[in-house]
Design an enzyme around this catalytic site. Structure first.
Site, mmCIF file in Angstrom:
data_model
loop_
_atom_site.group_PDB
_atom_site.id
_atom_site.type_symbol
_atom_site.label_atom_id
_atom_site.label_comp_id
_atom_site.label_asym_id
_atom_site.label_seq_id
_atom_site.Cartn_x
_atom_site.Cartn_y
_atom_site.Cartn_z
ATOM 1 C CG ASN A 250 12.022 25.056 51.170
ATOM 2 O OD1 ASN A 250 12.786 24.814 50.300
ATOM 3 N ND2 ASN A 250 11.582 24.291 52.309
ATOM 4 C CB THR A 251 12.034 31.802 51.696
ATOM 5 O OG1 THR A 251 12.321 31.531 53.270
ATOM 6 C CG2 THR A 251 11.553 33.312 52.294
#
Length: 343
Positions: A250-251
């Protein structure tokens, strides 16, 4: 299955860049379009539909001083310099860092292969993990990075499932409840000051609007209801059950660009203020399962009083607009896409 819901991950043998069939797409229309007018700044996108995966290149040929704010437990950045001529956001996780080298290649070609110290460009790369909802190993490489720079436009940027955000997902308390994220942008001009926010939202958290409603992520396929992750984690705490590992990869990548002059200290605080504000739109944010990075850039062209505080407050609202634009994009881009041969 909701049109906003990605296909579940599959386990077939992965296909990488060597086996790609379809050509790269430059300047894809996406789901919407955000106009901007910030002299000396342009944005371009390029994609490999075989992924799908892509890049978004922010180009500032005249250069811009930069502050970088990195949060969370899984940051993927190459460079992170205090000055930039370009940023390359890409899918493909760590493999996608190769795309930034293609931006360098294209800048070298444009400079007539000049290598004197004063001619050297400065480029940073930052990546999101977009492999979960697909069954292949296609990633943005140097060729795609160069294509992204070639597709740069100075009048607007595509938003939605496009560029580096074409394979982004959000609301990943459980991957089975994830939904598509994307690329968002917002622009404003107030007096002499101009502000542009570009973001690629691939967060573990859900997207929240200004009324507190969840507009994307953590969708229960059985009920059609989107839950706030706090509900899930409260139930786990109450039951004292082992906490399942959060979905990795996740980013959220963000660039905030302005023409307002700031000192290095002011620019750093501006970056912190805007990045911190984004927790209102993405909940939760900056978790151990996220790798969030914000680049704050200024071209130092105009002077305003108290720039960090005043501009930071305005930019915080603009960043919320940009996050919402990544998943709520009714207007389409005016231009057709272009294709180049795969390779």
């Amino acid at each position: 299955m909701s049109e906003h819901h990605p296909a579940p991950p599959r386990t077939t043998s992965p296909v990488g860049n060597d086996h790609r069939q379809r050509p790269a797409v430059l300047g894809a229309a996406g789901d919407g379009w955000v106009e901007f007018d910030l002299p000396g700044v342009g944005i371009g996108t390029a994609e490999y539909p075989d992924g799908p995966t892509g890049v978004t290149v922010l180009s500032i040929p005249g250069g811009a001083r930069t502050a970088v704010d990195k949060r969370g437990g899984a940051v993927g950045v190459s460079g992170g310099f205090p000055y930039h001529h370009a940023l390359c956001f890409a899918g493909g996780s760590s493999f996608g860092l190769a795309a930034a080298s293609g931006v360098y290649d294209e800048l070298l070609r444009r400079a007539g292969y000049a290598t004197d110290f004063g001619s050297l460009p400065v480029v940073s790369g930052a990546v999101v993990y977009d492999f979960t909802p697909r069954d292949n190993a296609v990633y943005p490489d140097a060729q795609l990075g160069a294509d992204g720079l070639r597709a740069v436009r100075t009048d607007g940027v595509a938003v939605g499932r496009v560029g580096a955000g074409v394979g982004a997902t959000v609301g990943k308390v459980d991957n089975a409840r994830a939904e598509w994220g994307g690329q968002g942008a917002a622009f404003t001009r107030i007096g002499a000051a101009r502000l542009l926010v570009l973001t690629v939202v691939n967060a573990m958290g859900v997207i929240v609007d200004r009324d507190g409603g969840i507009v994307r992520g953590n969708l229960d396929p059985a009920t059609g209801r989107r839950r706030h992750p706090a509900e899930d984690y409260a139930e786990l705490l109450a039951a004292a059950t082992p906490d399942p590992a959060p979905a990795g990869g996740n980013t959220t990548l963000t660039a905030v660009v302005t023409n307002v002059r700031m000192t290095d200290t002011e620019l750093a605080q501006f970056a912190t203020q805007v990045h911190s504000s984004m927790h209102r739109a993405i909940q939760p944010f900056h978790t151990i399962a996220d790798g969030d990075t914000l680049f704050a850039l200024t071209t130092d062209e105009v002077t305003v009083p108290s720039p960090s505080l005043r501009l930071g407050t305005v930019a915080a609202e603009l960043a919320w607009d940009a996050v919402l634009a990544s998943v709520d994009t009714p207007r389409r881009a005016p231009a057709a896409t272009a294709e180049v041969a795969a390779g």
